[in-house]
Design a protein around this motif. Structure first.
Motif, PDB file in Angstrom:
ATOM      1  N   LEU A 184      81.747  23.835 -34.417  1.00 48.29           N
ATOM      2  CA  LEU A 184      81.688  22.286 -34.580  1.00 48.29           C
ATOM      3  C   LEU A 184      82.363  21.527 -33.335  1.00 48.29           C
ATOM      4  O   LEU A 184      81.879  20.432 -32.785  1.00 48.29           O
ATOM      5  CB  LEU A 184      82.238  21.995 -35.972  1.00 48.29           C
ATOM      6  CG  LEU A 184      81.299  22.205 -37.232  1.00 48.29           C
ATOM      7  CD1 LEU A 184      82.046  22.077 -38.659  1.00 48.29           C
ATOM      8  CD2 LEU A 184      80.108  21.284 -37.217  1.00 48.29           C
ATOM      9  N   GLY A 271      81.305  25.581 -40.358  1.00 45.67           N
ATOM     10  CA  GLY A 271      82.643  24.996 -40.747  1.00 45.67           C
ATOM     11  C   GLY A 271      83.106  25.316 -42.180  1.00 45.67           C
ATOM     12  O   GLY A 271      82.843  26.443 -42.517  1.00 45.67           O
ATOM     13  N   THR A 273      81.594  24.335 -45.219  1.00 48.12           N
ATOM     14  CA  THR A 273      80.890  23.484 -45.816  1.00 48.12           C
ATOM     15  C   THR A 273      80.552  24.174 -47.270  1.00 48.12           C
ATOM     16  O   THR A 273      80.741  23.481 -48.229  1.00 48.12           O
ATOM     17  CB  THR A 273      79.509  23.676 -45.258  1.00 48.12           C
ATOM     18  OG1 THR A 273      79.498  23.055 -44.033  1.00 48.12           O
ATOM     19  CG2 THR A 273      78.359  22.558 -46.177  1.00 48.12           C
ATOM     20  N   ARG A 309      81.799  14.363 -39.092  1.00 46.57           N
ATOM     21  CA  ARG A 309      81.578  15.380 -38.090  1.00 46.57           C
ATOM     22  C   ARG A 309      80.699  14.665 -36.961  1.00 46.57           C
ATOM     23  O   ARG A 309      80.891  15.228 -35.784  1.00 46.57           O
ATOM     24  CB  ARG A 309      80.588  16.449 -38.781  1.00 46.57           C
ATOM     25  CG  ARG A 309      81.489  17.528 -39.571  1.00 46.57           C
ATOM     26  CD  ARG A 309      80.229  18.565 -40.186  1.00 46.57           C
ATOM     27  NE  ARG A 309      80.952  19.436 -41.086  1.00 46.57           N
ATOM     28  CZ  ARG A 309      80.499  20.447 -41.517  1.00 46.57           C
ATOM     29  NH1 ARG A 309      78.997  20.507 -41.287  1.00 46.57           N
ATOM     30  NH2 ARG A 309      80.960  21.425 -42.442  1.00 46.57           N
ATOM     31  N   ASP A 316      85.482  18.699 -38.007  1.00 43.44           N
ATOM     32  CA  ASP A 316      85.056  19.030 -39.656  1.00 43.44           C
ATOM     33  C   ASP A 316      85.726  17.944 -40.491  1.00 43.44           C
ATOM     34  O   ASP A 316      86.737  17.691 -40.414  1.00 43.44           O
ATOM     35  CB  ASP A 316      85.364  20.379 -40.029  1.00 43.44           C
ATOM     36  CG  ASP A 316      84.522  20.887 -41.097  1.00 43.44           C
ATOM     37  OD1 ASP A 316      83.840  20.086 -41.732  1.00 43.44           O
ATOM     38  OD2 ASP A 316      84.595  22.065 -41.510  1.00 43.44           O
TER      39      ASP A 316
END
Length: 343
Positions: A184, A271, A273, A309, A316
């Motif tokens: 990311l 990341g 998530t 993001r 993140d």
């Protein structure tokens, strides 16, 4: 005949706090093991430091508040907070950083509010956010996955770096040779320099699907989260809202300009998530409680994660999105409370 009269509740759930906390820890295990496989022994070291600190600080705070130790130390809430905090940390950190973050999380985000059940903010994310704001360089430097590392490090090397800041390794002079930006972060930095996503994804850090190692860690947390849903430890409105908010926005901007905005699959499997969807956002204390409020709460987190993001200052956004929506949870419960039966 003598009757025993007690107050409510008259029905009790056989699964107490300790049982629920242990189930969440079991669900975390596959993701933790894969993180260790891809990113090294530093993951385990961070967990050990965080758990030891959480237990110690929790005991001291309970003693200072003149509360019994055994019921609160045996409910596994401090252990779960420490594990969620630790798996979000980069594996190469000096020992005092996990300790500092955990001290702040237990004291200022949990015990000063009255302990478990009274804290308005997720303690793990408070500790993580404090470290990220205070030490952004260290907190955004992750090790390369094992397949991309020039050298393999064992547990002793991780201990050396954590406690002494050096590596007794003949061919590795600096930790910088083993660490770099996360997918990311690399994507965000490259786009800021006007590089295209197609060019950026040709780097060794990325593969044909998402990013080396990160997608499998997220798949493991996804499977753990599905098991929690099956066991009814967590409920569907928050995860569904979170995923809907993230997927909807990422799909919209990807269709508008696929050269500047990455596809939804990348956002889902890189990341934090899936860790955020199933383990952090669903915290029953700091999240909304009614079904509609839970859905809106999760939806807000998903939207904020994409916004941070894409346009924010951090690669993140799970921690900041969760903490922001923690603020809104009481209002959501008032505005979206269920209709009374019969009306």
């Amino acid at each position: 005949m003598n009757y025993i009269v007690t107050t409510s509740p008259h029905l009790h759930d056989a699964d107490g706090v300790a049982v629920l906390m242990r189930r969440v820890l079991y669900a975390l295990l596959p993701g933790v093991l894969l993180q260790m496989w891809f990113f090294g022994w530093g993951v385990l070291l961070n967990i050990a430091l965080s758990v030891a600190t959480a237990w110690t600080v929790e005991a001291l705070m309970l003693w200072a508040r003149q509360r019994p130790l055994q019921p609160f130390l045996s409910d596994y809430s401090a252990v779960l907070t420490a594990c969620l905090f630790a798996v979000a940390l980069p594996p190469f950190l000096p020992w005092w950083m996990p300790v500092l973050g955990m001290v702040f999380a237990i004291i200022f985000a949990k015990q000063l509010y009255g302990g478990l059940g009274h804290n308005p903010f997720n303690p793990a994310m408070v500790g993580y956010a404090i470290l990220l704001i205070s030490f952004p360089a260290e907190m955004t430097r992750w090790p390369y996955p094992v397949y991309l590392m020039p050298e393999t490090l064992n547990f002793w090397h991780s201990v050396q770096w954590s406690f002494m800041g050096t590596l007794s390794h003949s061919s590795v002079v600096s930790i910088d040779a083993l660490t770099g930006a996360t997918p990311l972060d690399a994507l965000k930095t490259g786009l800021a320099q006007n590089e295209s996503i197609r060019t950026l994804r040709m780097q060794p850090l990325f593969d044909t699907w998402v990013a080396v190692g990160w997608q499998w860690v997220n798949v493991a947390y996804l499977l753990g989260g599905m098991w929690l849903l099956y066991k009814r430890v967590i409920y569907w409105p928050i995860p569904v809202g979170f995923l809907l908010g993230l997927v909807s926005l990422s799909s919209l901007f990807f269709m508008m300009d696929s050269g500047r905005y990455v596809d939804p699959i990348f956002h889902l499997f890189t990341g934090a998530t899936m860790l955020g969807v199933f383990f952090i956002a669903t915290d029953p204390v700091t999240a909304a409680t009614s079904p509609r409020a839970r859905f809106v709460y999760g939806l807000g987190i998903g939207v904020l994660v994409y916004v941070i993001r894409t346009w924010g200052g951090y690669p993140d956004g799970v921690a900041f999105a969760v903490l922001f929506m923690n603020l809104t949870a009481p209002a959501l419960d008032v505005w979206l409370k269920p209709r009374p039966f019969g009306r």
